[in-house]
Design an enzyme around this catalytic site. Structure first.
Site, PDB file in Angstrom:
ATOM      1  N   ASP A  71      -5.462   6.213   2.001  1.00 51.55           N
ATOM      2  CA  ASP A  71      -5.628   4.739   1.745  1.00 51.55           C
ATOM      3  C   ASP A  71      -7.122   4.228   1.769  1.00 51.55           C
ATOM      4  O   ASP A  71      -7.755   4.886   2.293  1.00 51.55           O
ATOM      5  CB  ASP A  71      -4.698   3.830   2.854  1.00 51.55           C
ATOM      6  CG  ASP A  71      -4.699   2.461   2.279  1.00 51.55           C
ATOM      7  OD1 ASP A  71      -3.627   2.169   1.754  1.00 51.55           O
ATOM      8  OD2 ASP A  71      -5.633   1.523   2.664  1.00 51.55           O
TER       9      ASP A  71
ATOM     10  N   HIS B 187       0.953  -1.077   0.122  1.00 49.79           N
ATOM     11  CA  HIS B 187       0.106  -0.044   0.004  1.00 49.79           C
ATOM     12  C   HIS B 187       0.898   1.223  -0.091  1.00 49.79           C
ATOM     13  O   HIS B 187       0.529   2.239  -0.572  1.00 49.79           O
ATOM     14  CB  HIS B 187      -0.797   0.005   1.167  1.00 49.79           C
ATOM     15  CG  HIS B 187      -2.150  -0.961   1.088  1.00 49.79           C
ATOM     16  ND1 HIS B 187      -3.294  -0.652   0.957  1.00 49.79           N
ATOM     17  CD2 HIS B 187      -2.061  -2.357   0.858  1.00 49.79           C
ATOM     18  CE1 HIS B 187      -4.167  -1.615   0.716  1.00 49.79           C
ATOM     19  NE2 HIS B 187      -3.557  -2.562   0.639  1.00 49.79           N
TER      20      HIS B 187
END
Length: 473
Positions: free
Chosen positions: A118, A19
């Site tokens: 995110d 990520h």
């Protein structure tokens, strides 16, 4: 007063390397296209991923920097094993993130152009709102899956459906981002569990200024068009494919990479099937033996990344076996000597881009799918968890550009797939005249075209920057 102020974007990624790399890749795209943009990436200290600290030591770009979030003791230490640990992590860091951003803006005398969050960090939208900055979501999977989550969230919240009723059922439902009805058996497992907060994330996507997706229009044309046509969904910006490099490699991994490439150099063109299940994928015992038997019986050349499962309760990633021979059927390594190689860690992009590799048995993680498309290597789909079943469905049923091993397989089901089933898929995958090979080649060419000047992703990135800059003035 802000006309000449420095324009600053803030990224808040989940502290797991895949990520983080996605956030950095997106940040680089933006910084490369606009010299007036400076980007700060906030790094949380609490993480199950030990590779984070080595990754952030190298500077990705002269106008991108990493800002550590120094934890204070008042932050509750939720366990990484909790079903909603990601949301709890975001929630507990909100004040810290806000204070760090405020302090940075004051010291740099800049203008906050936006906060990119995110896909799992939606509680941080509150921080953006408090600071009067637009929030964007960095969605690390594909746009069809984005549409699936938004549709299921709407079914639950707007139509009052209890999604648990669909679990393990044979129900298929129409989802706007797919052409075919999507079976409940390929939905991400977390959508059935209220306590994960998975669909709460999707609900909050609707509050943002835009959603950045690592995909490209020519690959997911139907999905992107359907999302763009829905007034209740923020603008979607497909700016991919962003292909993740391996990050920094240790000396040990450099040595392994050289050995693997040297072996591939000796193999004929398109003759090797690569078996790899990503950084979190592993099998044990009986399933390992079935894969080995399938490979041996198929007679196909192979490179197999075999990983040791982490302990059941651990959130650590799979590791290396001390002794491969003990895990494999007796005589397997001897019988396949010369045509096959069993390894632990694999430099996936280096392997997929090698001309000797002609097929990829994959867990269908989104990054792996994009890498297979980028390199023009067809896939045999064997998903394990998360949204991988939905990705596999998309490749096999929607696009007919992958061979199915079992698209509704789940790692935690305890099901053992037979050697015969695996062997049959591998033979089909490696067939030179297989139609999936032609389809992958077509998409491969379009992927390369999307990211260059004038390509679809290049143009969508321009639109995203325009939106950011309109706010920054």
């Amino acid at each position: 007063m802000f006309a000449d102020a420095k324009k600053i974007m803030v990224f808040i990624p989940l502290p797991i390397v895949s990520h983080l790399v996605s956030a950095v890749d997106t940040a680089k795209l933006l910084a490369d296209r606009d010299d007036s943009l400076f980007i700060s990436i906030l790094i949380m200290k609490r993480t199950p991923d030990t590779k984070i600290s080595s990754y952030i030591t190298k500077s990705p770009h002269p106008r991108i920097n990493f800002l550590p979030l120094q934890e204070n003791n008042s932050i509750a230490s939720g366990s990484m094993g909790d079903k909603n640990w990601v949301l709890a992590l975001a929630e507990s860091h909100k004040c810290l993130a806000r204070d760090v951003v405020v302090e940075m803006m004051e010291s740099q005398k800049g203008r906050l152009a936006g906060i990119v969050l995110d896909m799992f960090f939606t509680p941080m939208i509150d921080v953006a709102n408090e600071l009067g900055a637009p929030a964007y979501i960095n969605f690390t999977s594909g746009s069809a899956v984005l549409g699936l989550l938004l549709h299921l969230q709407s079914l639950r919240d707007d139509d009052g459906k209890n999604l648990k009723e669909y679990k393990d059922s044979d129900v298929k439902i129409s989802i706007p981002t797919y052409v075919n009805p999507v079976p409940a058996k390929v939905w991400p497992g977390k959508v059935f569990e209220k306590e994960t907060g998975f669909l709460e994330c999707a609900r909050r996507y609707r509050e943002t200024r835009g959603i950045i997706v690592n995909t490209f229009l020519e690959f997911e044309h139907h999905a992107i068009s359907s999302l763009s046509a829905d007034a209740k969904i923020p603008p979607v910006y497909p700016v991919g494919p962003m292909i993740q490099g391996g990050g920094e490699e240790s000396d040990e991994n450099k040595r392994k990479r050289e050995e693997i490439i040297a072996w591939l150099d000796k193999q004929p063109h398109s003759s090797v099937v690569f078996i790899c299940f990503g950084t979190r994928g592993s099998f044990e015992g009986d399933q390992v033996k079935e894969i080995a038997t399938a490979l041996e019986n198929s007679g196909v050349r192979f490179l197999w990344s075999m990983r040791k499962a982490s302990p059941k309760e651990s959130v650590a990633f799979p590791g290396e076996y001390e002794n491969l021979e003990q895990e494999l059927p007796e005589g397997f390594l001897r019988n396949t000597n010369g045509i096959g190689k069993v390894i632990g860690w694999a430099p996936q992009m280096a392997v997929l881009s090698h001309p000797a590799v002609g097929g990829f048995v994959s867990h269908c993680g989104w990054n792996s799918i994009l890498e297979s498309v980028w390199c023009g290597v067809p896939v045999a789909a064997w998903p394990l968890f998360a949204e991988q079943q939905a990705n596999a469905f998309q490749l096999v049923k929607e696009y007919e550009m992958a061979v199915e091993i079992k698209i509704d397989y789940r790692k935690d089901s305890g099901v053992i797939l037979s050697a015969g089933k695996i062997e049959s898929a591998i033979r089909q995958l490696m067939e030179p005249k297989n139609k999936v090979r032609v389809k992958v080649k077509e998409v491969h060419d379009k992927a390369r075209a999307a990211v260059v000047e004038g390509g679809s992703s290049y143009n969508f990135l321009g639109r995203l920057l325009q939106d950011i800059m309109d706010n920054a003035h």
